[in-house]
Design a protein around this motif. Structure first.
Motif, mmCIF file in Angstrom:
data_model
loop_
_atom_site.group_PDB
_atom_site.id
_atom_site.type_symbol
_atom_site.label_atom_id
_atom_site.label_comp_id
_atom_site.label_asym_id
_atom_site.label_seq_id
_atom_site.Cartn_x
_atom_site.Cartn_y
_atom_site.Cartn_z
ATOM 1 N N UNK A 51 0.825 -1.205 0.000
ATOM 2 C CA UNK A 51 0.000 0.000 0.000
ATOM 3 C C UNK A 51 0.864 1.261 0.000
ATOM 4 N N UNK A 52 1.997 1.199 0.684
ATOM 5 C CA UNK A 52 2.924 2.339 0.674
ATOM 6 C C UNK A 52 3.480 2.552 -0.720
ATOM 7 N N UNK A 53 3.879 1.463 -1.381
ATOM 8 C CA UNK A 53 4.476 1.572 -2.718
ATOM 9 C C UNK A 53 3.488 2.073 -3.750
ATOM 10 N N UNK A 54 2.229 1.637 -3.647
ATOM 11 C CA UNK A 54 1.237 1.975 -4.658
ATOM 12 C C UNK A 54 0.527 3.284 -4.343
ATOM 13 N N UNK A 55 0.047 3.420 -3.098
ATOM 14 C CA UNK A 55 -0.785 4.569 -2.744
ATOM 15 C C UNK A 55 -0.100 5.584 -1.845
ATOM 16 N N UNK A 56 1.155 5.326 -1.476
ATOM 17 C CA UNK A 56 1.950 6.354 -0.818
ATOM 18 C C UNK A 56 1.772 6.513 0.673
ATOM 19 N N UNK A 57 1.095 5.576 1.346
ATOM 20 C CA UNK A 57 0.908 5.708 2.791
ATOM 21 C C UNK A 57 0.623 4.330 3.372
ATOM 22 N N UNK A 58 0.788 4.218 4.694
ATOM 23 C CA UNK A 58 0.403 2.989 5.380
ATOM 24 C C UNK A 58 -0.897 3.244 6.119
ATOM 25 N N UNK A 59 -1.837 2.316 6.009
ATOM 26 C CA UNK A 59 -3.206 2.587 6.417
ATOM 27 C C UNK A 59 -3.501 2.340 7.883
ATOM 28 N N UNK A 60 -2.563 1.800 8.653
ATOM 29 C CA UNK A 60 -2.865 1.484 10.047
ATOM 30 C C UNK A 60 -1.587 1.581 10.869
#
Length: 487
Positions: free
Chosen positions: A190-199
């Motif tokens: 998620x960091x690589x694709x959307x630029x953040x960690x969600x939790x």
């Protein structure tokens, strides 16, 4: 913060759904619009629009699929079920927010007393609910119901239920690849694709390794989805023949290994309990187990309020398995107790939105409770009325299916209905501890309700068509003459 790609994906999802509806049969288009959106769209990212609920990975697929089905495909989607009690619960779910808004017009004020003088300073304030908020909240309730209504109409035939289980199987196999990558290398996709960690990244570390999360809100969500995929694949393996039976059995074993590697004790316990049931048990036993679990889930708040849940014994058992799990479970129970105290101040209609249902510091307004279970969120927000309407809509399909199974021979019942019922029941149990109610769960509930109504009201959706032709579904390549001879 989500990057531009995250918001672009949300904006493009209507176009992707349009392609699905143009190129796939209606049932598959509905299924993959929801499943792919749930598994691929960015978590947390949302569009905050005025007067309507936030548009995110849950609401966008629901709205788009419903509008494409009704507007583009010109298909009818009944807004109310046929069964009287189901109608009542549907209306109750949609309109339970009205008394909530009406009884929460007053703001919640946090203030501090200045020294010994009777002077109070307001430090923070949560606004009261206004009439214009009623529209937004009701729209949100209707959006939540959209997958339920779509599934009731178009995913409730035995053939469509087989498509639902097959979609779970395929999605689980596909999602296992990024999941295994994260198990080995740590959750970074998620960091690589959307630029953040969600939790909280620390919650992905368990037993000296990592729990995958990919694009879902939490690792527990992914584990529960893998459990659903295992159950679906096992059900398909049971009814398949020849080489297909071997393929599905191998896929079920592989997905179960992935489920173990997800390191979620609850989902693994569901898998160990339910896989033998789906593989070997008759439909009547499966639906009895599902009804028992649903009864536990829907009565849990009542038992919790009365102090009848053996908290200490449960924590002792968890301690024997894992100290970390016992600590996590104890933290959840502590927050439940805080939230129950808050909900008890407005038990019938709840506190409404804006975080008014959370426990906060009386002076600063800082949040001191972190709710995990879905039930306590609904109970605190909408009170008993909203809670019973929602849980009733999830439980009633299982009750109606159980009644119809009891009235009929096993050969008259679709072999795909009870596995979906077990997936729904397991999710309801999981909702006692986690906020894991997602649109895919509503698809399962709608599918079960629609199938039970098909049995109860013959010809409800398709006139002059058999409710279940096992040979036609399980052996689709038989000739028309062979099918006529069988009939």
């Amino acid at each position: 913060m989500p990057n531009a790609l995250a918001y672009l994906m949300l904006l493009l999802w209507p176009v992707i759904s349009l392609i699905l509806f143009r190129r796939l049969p209606l049932e598959r288009a509905i299924l993959w619009s929801f499943l792919a959106g749930y598994l691929l769209l960015p978590p947390v990212a949302e569009f905050d629009l005025p007067l309507v609920p936030d548009m995110d990975k849950f609401t966008i697929p629901s709205v788009v699929a419903f509008l494409l089905c009704v507007g583009l495909m010109r298909k009818k989607v009944p807004l109310l079920p046929q069964h009287p009690l189901a109608r009542l619960l549907t209306l109750g779910f949609a309109f339970s927010v009205v008394p909530t808004v009406m009884t929460n017009s007053d703001p919640v004020i946090f203030e501090v007393l200045a020294g010994s003088e009777p002077i109070r300073y307001i430090t923070d304030m949560l606004p009261g609910l206004r009439w214009r908020d009623l529209g937004s909240v009701m729209i949100n309730q209707i959006i939540i119901l959209m997958p339920f209504l779509l599934a009731r109409r178009y995913l409730s035939s035995p053939a469509a239920q087989k498509e639902l289980l097959l979609a779970f199987c395929i999605a689980g196999l596909a999602y296992s690849i990024p999941s295994l990558i994260e198990i080995r290398l740590s959750p970074q996709i998620n960091i690589s694709v959307y630029g953040f960690f969600q939790h909280d990244f620390s919650q992905t570390m368990r037993q000296g390794g990592f729990r995958p999360i990919v694009f879902l809100p939490h690792s527990l969500w992914l584990a529960l989805f893998m459990f659903s995929a295992v159950i679906a694949t096992t059900a398909l393996a049971r009814v398949a023949t020849g080489k297909d039976k071997t393929r599905f059995a191998f896929a079920a074993g592989y997905l179960f290994v992935v489920l173990i590697l997800c390191k979620s004790l609850a989902s693994l316990a569901y898998g160990l309990s339910f896989v033998p049931l789906v593989a070997l048990a008759p439909a009547r036993l499966q639906i009895r187990i599902a009804l028992g679990l649903a009864a536990v889930a829907i009565t849990y708040p009542m038992l919790r309020n009365l102090g009848l849940i053996p908290i200490d014994a449960i924590l002792a058992q968890a301690e024997a398995i894992s100290a970390d799990r016992a600590q996590s479970l104890g933290y959840r129970f502590e927050n439940e107790a805080l939230m129950l105290g808050r909900a008890a101040e407005k038990p019938w209609f709840g506190w409404g939105g804006w975080g008014r249902n959370l426990v906060r510091d009386l002076e600063t307004g800082a949040i001191i409770s972190i709710p995990d279970g879905h039930w306590i969120l609904v109970f605190g927000t909408l009170g008993w009325l909203g809670y019973l309407a929602e849980m009733g809509l999830l439980t009633l399909p299982l009750v109606l299916l159980g009644i119809e199974i009891r009235r009929r021979q096993v050969s008259e019942i679709s072999p795909f209905a009870t596995p979906i019922a077990l997936i729904l029941a397991a999710t309801m149990v999981d909702m006692m501890l986690n906020d894991t109610l997602v649109p895919v769960t509503w698809l399962c509930a709608g599918s079960i309700l629609g199938y039970a109504e098909r049995l109860r009201y013959p010809g409800l959706f398709e006139a002059r068509r058999p409710l279940f032709d096992g040979a036609q579904i399980l052996v689709p390549h038989r000739s028309a003459r062979q099918r006529q001879r069988q009939i």
